[in-house]
Design a protein around this motif. Structure first.
Motif, PDB file in Angstrom:
ATOM      1  N   TYR A  81       6.173   7.103   0.202  1.00 48.47           N
ATOM      2  CA  TYR A  81       6.465   8.240  -0.658  1.00 48.47           C
ATOM      3  C   TYR A  81       5.831   7.953  -2.012  1.00 48.47           C
ATOM      4  CZ  TYR A  81      10.089   8.736   2.899  1.00 48.47           C
ATOM      5  OH  TYR A  81      10.759   8.821   4.089  1.00 48.47           O
TER       6      TYR A  81
ATOM      7  N   ASP B 248       5.379   8.196  -5.786  1.00 52.63           N
ATOM      8  CA  ASP B 248       6.300   8.494  -6.869  1.00 52.63           C
ATOM      9  C   ASP B 248       6.065   9.928  -7.340  1.00 52.63           C
ATOM     10  OD1 ASP B 248       8.226   7.011  -8.862  1.00 52.63           O
ATOM     11  OD2 ASP B 248       6.960   8.366 -10.049  1.00 52.63           O
TER      12      ASP B 248
ATOM     13  N   HIS C  60       7.073   4.405  -2.747  1.00 54.74           N
ATOM     14  CA  HIS C  60       8.345   3.941  -2.218  1.00 54.74           C
ATOM     15  C   HIS C  60       8.216   3.895  -0.697  1.00 54.74           C
ATOM     16  CE1 HIS C  60      10.029   4.534  -6.241  1.00 54.74           C
ATOM     17  NE2 HIS C  60       9.276   5.616  -6.254  1.00 54.74           N
TER      18      HIS C  60
END
Ligand code: FES
Length: 83
Positions: free
Chosen positions: A28, A30, A77
């Protein structure tokens, strides 16, 4: 993906070596940087539809993300699971 694998970052496996064949590099981006990276191509979008972790609007395959100027760093992430 290469930076993560070479530095032993847990959760980014990159099993296919970046050939858009495994989706074990799902991350993911940011949310503050999501608009700083190019949009995913058709093949990436197709493979993103098959990731085992939760797919989000900022989901990307990290093997398709190139950190180049003016973007000198990228925060991602890792999903709870890759496969
Ligand atoms: S490393 Fe396999 S799709 Fe990214």
């Amino acid at each position: 993906m290469l930076a993560a694998v070479r530095n032993g970052i847990h959760g980014i496996d990159g099993e296919c070596g970046g050939c858009l064949d495994c989706a074990t590099c799902h991350v993911y981006v940011d949310e503050e940087q999501a608009s700083s990276v190019p949009q995913p191509g058709e093949e990436e979008l197709e493979l993103l539809s098959a990731v085992s972790g939760e797919r989000k609007p900022n989901s990307r395959l990290s093997c398709q993300l190139k950190v180049t100027a003016p973007l000198d760093e990228l925060v991602v992430h890792v999903p709870a699971r890759q496969s």
